[in-house]
Design a protein around this motif. Structure first.
Motif, mmCIF file in Angstrom:
data_model
loop_
_atom_site.group_PDB
_atom_site.id
_atom_site.type_symbol
_atom_site.label_atom_id
_atom_site.label_comp_id
_atom_site.label_asym_id
_atom_site.label_seq_id
_atom_site.Cartn_x
_atom_site.Cartn_y
_atom_site.Cartn_z
ATOM 1 N N PRO A 352 0.801 -1.156 -0.128
ATOM 2 C CA PRO A 352 0.044 -0.020 0.106
ATOM 3 C C PRO A 352 0.968 1.243 -0.035
ATOM 4 O O PRO A 352 0.619 2.216 -0.573
ATOM 5 N N SER A 353 1.971 1.222 0.666
ATOM 6 C CA SER A 353 2.872 2.522 0.836
ATOM 7 C C SER A 353 3.431 2.856 -0.462
ATOM 8 O O SER A 353 3.524 3.925 -0.752
ATOM 9 N N LEU A 356 0.677 4.417 -3.094
ATOM 10 C CA LEU A 356 0.325 5.785 -2.727
ATOM 11 C C LEU A 356 1.501 6.664 -2.908
ATOM 12 O O LEU A 356 1.130 7.962 -3.281
ATOM 13 N N THR A 379 -7.250 8.149 4.568
ATOM 14 C CA THR A 379 -6.158 7.575 4.759
ATOM 15 C C THR A 379 -6.081 6.506 5.921
ATOM 16 O O THR A 379 -6.586 6.687 7.038
ATOM 17 N N ASP A 387 1.213 5.307 5.290
ATOM 18 C CA ASP A 387 0.765 5.463 4.177
ATOM 19 C C ASP A 387 0.106 7.168 4.350
ATOM 20 O O ASP A 387 0.085 7.630 3.183
#
Length: 526
Positions: A352-353, A356, A379, A387
């Protein structure tokens, strides 16, 4: 801590202070009840001396001598010798030690008066011992004072008062026990309340939150019993107090910095379960209700909630766009009568990081800026993962949601530090789940407040929405047409921007009573 903080702590736990005080008073009364009642009989003696001269100086010297002797006789009252004489004379069934402890004496200052008190749990026995004492003590003094070979004692004791039995117990002193118990209970309650406030490290006030973060508090969102059942403001009613709070938050964001207005806003929190997702959703709804082209993006790619809250299809969304699997216009969904556009999270990715923080996400955000007036990005929390900090770098600012009475001050400080570490702009904070009653009650609109729809109904006033509905009904009856609400969800958009009519129509999620159009809602607020 300031004085008002101490006062607020006492107000907040007033019930505990009262409870401990009552318990203290009850304990005092119980201890008094458990004590054996003691009765007292008093007898007063007058001491005289034998003087060889009638002069005043001789009389004064004799009086001084008698006063000194009286002070000595006070200790003589507790002697074994006197106790044995009293037992023999009164025939009481007591030991010498018991009689010694039951007799006490006191002499009044600058007088020759000596008062003896006999205390016992049995009134008749106390009186019998005092009667024996009235005869045996003067005899004992006379014997001791004439032991030097003189025929006449230098000091003579005469009974001038008593023996008198007090019919009421002299102990326990019930009122004193209750008073002491009350004071001790009150002191313990106050100390516990203050200690609890001193040891409480959570955020509980707007002033404390503003001082801690050094950023403005944009809004206070109260919570009630209906919040969990109806987290969205359209479900609680457009004229509810909770809806007005989100409108105030919307206004605060519009004017937080007029020189640098924020159009892309990241909504985050320190940890989970602080209400960031519901805050983001309701804030986006408030912007859409105001006629703004609002987009809500669910960028919580770990635990997405927006699709569940709004009742939308969440299988395809942001992650699929970032993975170049689908075009963004295809997965954008329209929700509600006010035309809120939603981009759900899509499939949960393993990174995910990285998604993003990718250039594709930056370019996607820049492209969406040209199509919408305001973009709200939900978020993950700041402390568990990075994130939110990553997303805040390409947004215009971040809003930190803080849960009243749950989020620790240290957590908020660390969240602010993590955003400032990446040079992100912090627009402000939101105090969420604030109580509406009690010492911690927070008012989001100053000292006047707003009346809820239920309050208006109880006052006998007809709500404006009902009058509007009645007028529409009459108009429909005249024209023969029904004023049916429009479908809120029109399915995914095609690349040409038109609704895909072949898609299965999703249920209307604008509220339990059906959607209200943006024009009608704005007219109601006016």
């Amino acid at each position: 801590m300031e004085l008002r903080t101490y006062v607020a702590a006492l107000r907040k736990l007033w019930w505990a202070i009262v409870l401990v005080t009552v318990v203290g008073a009850g304990t005092g009364a119980y201890l008094a009840y458990r004590q054996t009642p003691m009765y007292a009989t008093t007898v007063t003696f007058f001491a005289t001396t034998q003087t060889t001269s009638a002069s005043s100086s001789s009389a004064f010297a004799g009086d001084q001598f008698a006063q000194q002797r009286v002070n000595t006789y006070v200790y003589l009252l507790s002697s074994d010798r006197l106790a044995r004489l009293v037992i023999a004379a009164s025939k009481v069934d007591l030991s010498v030690e018991k009689v010694e402890s039951s007799i006490s004496g006191a002499s009044q200052l600058n007088t020759v008066l000596l008062t003896a008190t006999v205390t016992d749990s049995v009134p008749s026995r106390s009186e019998a011992v005092a009667d024996a004492l009235a005869t045996q003590f003067p005899a004992l003094v006379n014997t001791i004072e004439s032991a030097n070979g003189t025929r006449t004692a230098l000091v003579h004791l005469d009974v001038v008062d008593g023996p008198h039995l007090n019919p009421k117990p002299v102990s326990p002193r019930t009122k004193l026990y209750i008073a002491l118990g009350t004071l001790i209970g009150l002191a313990i309650g106050v100390i516990v309340a203050l200690l609890r406030e001193l040891l409480d490290t959570t955020v509980r006030s707007v002033h404390g939150l503003s001082t801690l973060t050094d950023v403005p508090v944009l809004g206070v969102i109260n919570s009630d019993s209906a919040t969990k059942r109806s987290p969205l403001i359209v479900q609680a009613g457009s004229q509810s107090v909770r809806a007005e709070m989100f409108r105030q938050l919307r206004t605060s964001l519009q004017f937080v910095d007029v020189d640098q207005p924020a159009s892309v806003i990241v909504v985050t929190s320190s940890v989970e379960k602080e209400g960031k997702s519901t805050t983001a959703a309701n804030l986006a709804i408030a912007f859409a209700d105001a006629g703004r082209r609002a987009l809500l993006i669910d960028a919580d790619l770990r635990r997405p909630k927006i699709a569940d809250y709004l009742g939308l299809e969440g299988a395809v969304g942001l992650t699929n766009v970032l993975a170049n699997q689908v075009d963004v216009d295809v997965v954008l969904q329209t929700w509600g009568a006010s035309g809120l556009t939603v981009l759900v999270s899509g499939s949960i990715p393993p990174n995910p990081s990285e998604l993003l923080g990718s250039q594709h996400m930056v370019d996607l955000t820049a492209d969406l800026r040209t199509k919408f007036d305001v973009i709200i990005i939900d978020t993950p929390p700041l402390l568990p993962v990075t994130d939110a900090a990553v997303a805040a770098t390409f947004a215009d600012g971040a809003v930190i949601v803080v849960k009243h009475g749950k989020t620790k001050r240290s957590m908020v400080s660390r969240s602010v530090h993590s955003l400032r570490a990446v040079d992100a702009r912090i627009l402000g904070t939101v105090l969420n789940f604030a109580p509406t009653k009690g010492a911690d009650a927070q008012r989001g609109y100053g000292p006047y407040g707003y009346a809820s729809a239920a309050t208006i109904d109880e006052a006998g006033a007809e709500p404006r929405t009902r009058r509007r509905s009645a007028s529409r009904t009459k108009s429909s009856d005249r024209t023969g047409e029904s004023d049916a609400p429009k479908q809120a969800w029109a399915g995914p958009r095609t690349e040409a921007g038109e609704a895909d009519s072949s898609s299965d129509a999703a249920p209307d999620n604008s509220g339990p009573d059906g959607p209200v159009t943006g024009t009608e809602e704005r007219a109601a607020r006016a």
